[in-house]
Design a protein around this motif. Sequence first.
Motif, PDB file in Angstrom:
ATOM      1  N   ILE A  29      67.655  35.088 -41.570  1.00 53.87           N
ATOM      2  CA  ILE A  29      68.588  34.442 -42.487  1.00 53.87           C
ATOM      3  C   ILE A  29      69.095  35.559 -43.378  1.00 53.87           C
ATOM      4  CG2 ILE A  29      68.857  32.669 -44.243  1.00 53.87           C
ATOM      5  CD1 ILE A  29      66.198  31.449 -43.072  1.00 53.87           C
ATOM      6  N   ASP A  30      70.318  36.033 -43.099  1.00 51.93           N
ATOM      7  CA  ASP A  30      70.829  37.265 -43.709  1.00 51.93           C
ATOM      8  C   ASP A  30      69.811  38.370 -43.438  1.00 51.93           C
ATOM      9  OD1 ASP A  30      73.220  36.155 -44.502  1.00 51.93           O
ATOM     10  OD2 ASP A  30      72.594  35.781 -46.557  1.00 51.93           O
ATOM     11  N   ASP A  31      69.170  38.940 -44.462  1.00 54.51           N
ATOM     12  CA  ASP A  31      68.219  40.044 -44.253  1.00 54.51           C
ATOM     13  C   ASP A  31      66.762  39.590 -44.257  1.00 54.51           C
ATOM     14  OD1 ASP A  31      70.283  41.880 -44.107  1.00 54.51           O
ATOM     15  OD2 ASP A  31      70.303  42.207 -46.272  1.00 54.51           O
ATOM     16  N   TYR A  32      66.504  38.315 -44.405  1.00 52.21           N
ATOM     17  CA  TYR A  32      65.142  37.773 -44.478  1.00 52.21           C
ATOM     18  C   TYR A  32      64.786  37.156 -43.122  1.00 52.21           C
ATOM     19  CZ  TYR A  32      61.219  35.025 -46.262  1.00 52.21           C
ATOM     20  OH  TYR A  32      59.979  34.470 -46.473  1.00 52.21           O
ATOM     21  N   THR A  33      63.573  37.375 -42.650  1.00 48.49           N
ATOM     22  CA  THR A  33      63.164  36.827 -41.358  1.00 48.49           C
ATOM     23  C   THR A  33      61.965  35.903 -41.516  1.00 48.49           C
ATOM     24  OG1 THR A  33      61.722  38.717 -40.904  1.00 48.49           O
ATOM     25  CG2 THR A  33      63.994  38.844 -40.082  1.00 48.49           C
ATOM     26  N   LEU A  34      61.880  34.910 -40.629  1.00 48.29           N
ATOM     27  CA  LEU A  34      60.761  33.972 -40.591  1.00 48.29           C
ATOM     28  C   LEU A  34      60.277  33.829 -39.157  1.00 48.29           C
ATOM     29  CD1 LEU A  34      62.038  31.135 -42.912  1.00 48.29           C
ATOM     30  CD2 LEU A  34      59.954  32.448 -43.235  1.00 48.29           C
ATOM     31  N   ALA A  35      58.975  33.865 -38.966  1.00 47.31           N
ATOM     32  CA  ALA A  35      58.387  33.714 -37.643  1.00 47.31           C
ATOM     33  C   ALA A  35      57.305  32.637 -37.692  1.00 47.31           C
ATOM     34  CB  ALA A  35      57.788  35.030 -37.155  1.00 47.31           C
ATOM     35  N   PRO A  36      57.681  31.363 -37.416  1.00 44.60           N
ATOM     36  CA  PRO A  36      56.660  30.310 -37.370  1.00 44.60           C
ATOM     37  C   PRO A  36      55.595  30.644 -36.324  1.00 44.60           C
ATOM     38  CG  PRO A  36      58.827  29.341 -37.487  1.00 44.60           C
ATOM     39  CD  PRO A  36      59.024  30.819 -37.263  1.00 44.60           C
ATOM     40  N   GLY A  37      54.347  30.424 -36.708  1.00 42.87           N
ATOM     41  CA  GLY A  37      53.222  30.781 -35.857  1.00 42.87           C
ATOM     42  C   GLY A  37      52.569  32.073 -36.299  1.00 42.87           C
ATOM     43  N   TYR A  38      53.292  32.862 -37.083  1.00 41.64           N
ATOM     44  CA  TYR A  38      52.778  34.152 -37.532  1.00 41.64           C
ATOM     45  C   TYR A  38      52.799  34.286 -39.055  1.00 41.64           C
ATOM     46  CZ  TYR A  38      51.972  39.132 -37.880  1.00 41.64           C
ATOM     47  OH  TYR A  38      51.436  40.351 -38.205  1.00 41.64           O
ATOM     48  N   ASP A  39      53.923  33.963 -39.674  1.00 42.79           N
ATOM     49  CA  ASP A  39      54.061  34.157 -41.116  1.00 42.79           C
ATOM     50  C   ASP A  39      53.213  33.170 -41.908  1.00 42.79           C
ATOM     51  OD1 ASP A  39      55.810  36.256 -40.798  1.00 42.79           O
ATOM     52  OD2 ASP A  39      57.592  34.997 -40.903  1.00 42.79           O
ATOM     53  N   ASN A  40      52.896  33.556 -43.154  1.00 41.09           N
ATOM     54  CA  ASN A  40      52.058  32.714 -43.997  1.00 41.09           C
ATOM     55  C   ASN A  40      52.821  32.252 -45.244  1.00 41.09           C
ATOM     56  OD1 ASN A  40      52.061  34.904 -45.777  1.00 41.09           O
ATOM     57  ND2 ASN A  40      50.035  35.593 -45.152  1.00 41.09           N
TER      58      ASN A  40
END
Length: 174
Positions: A29-40
């Motif tokens: 999302i623009d410069d921010y990333t999200l990885a469901p299953g990994y991120d907290n």
Amino acid sequence: MKKILLIFLVLFLCNGCADPRNDYFVLSIDDYTLAPGYDNGEYIRLAFDMDVKDTLQPEEKLEDVELHLWKYYVGDIELVNPKKKEISSDEAVLKRLDLFVGNMPVESYALNGTKLDQSVKKNCEMFGGEYIERNGYACVIGQKVHGQDNIVILSGDILNIDQDELHRIQIYVE
């Protein structure tokens, strides 16, 4: 012989150093990333506001946690404590992400580094997903990651004149 062993050792070390986060679908999302299953939870708090309790019991789930960005409601998440002990909510793993694209004041979205188009159908073709045309348009993209299903659902807005316009991004790990 030593050169061959050295080459195998270097290849083994390079493969062993791969980032396990990249095994999952990563939404940018623009410069921010999200990885469901990994991120907290702590990582999610870097960009979003959410109201959750301080600790989670062993294997406890927090479902339908509202995400806010600059006081705007942008979606829901699910956090899970995968451990057999009590942990801080910041250590809980993101298992589900449900974002409403129209509610977010951002310029671009990308999935695994590929910029998403405004058309659900074009995105489906890019990622080789299954395009569904029932009560609106949706695309389902899936893969197996560490013995779990990692699923992305891109949906259009059934209330919009152009129902193929990307409106919602859901990512699950089950």
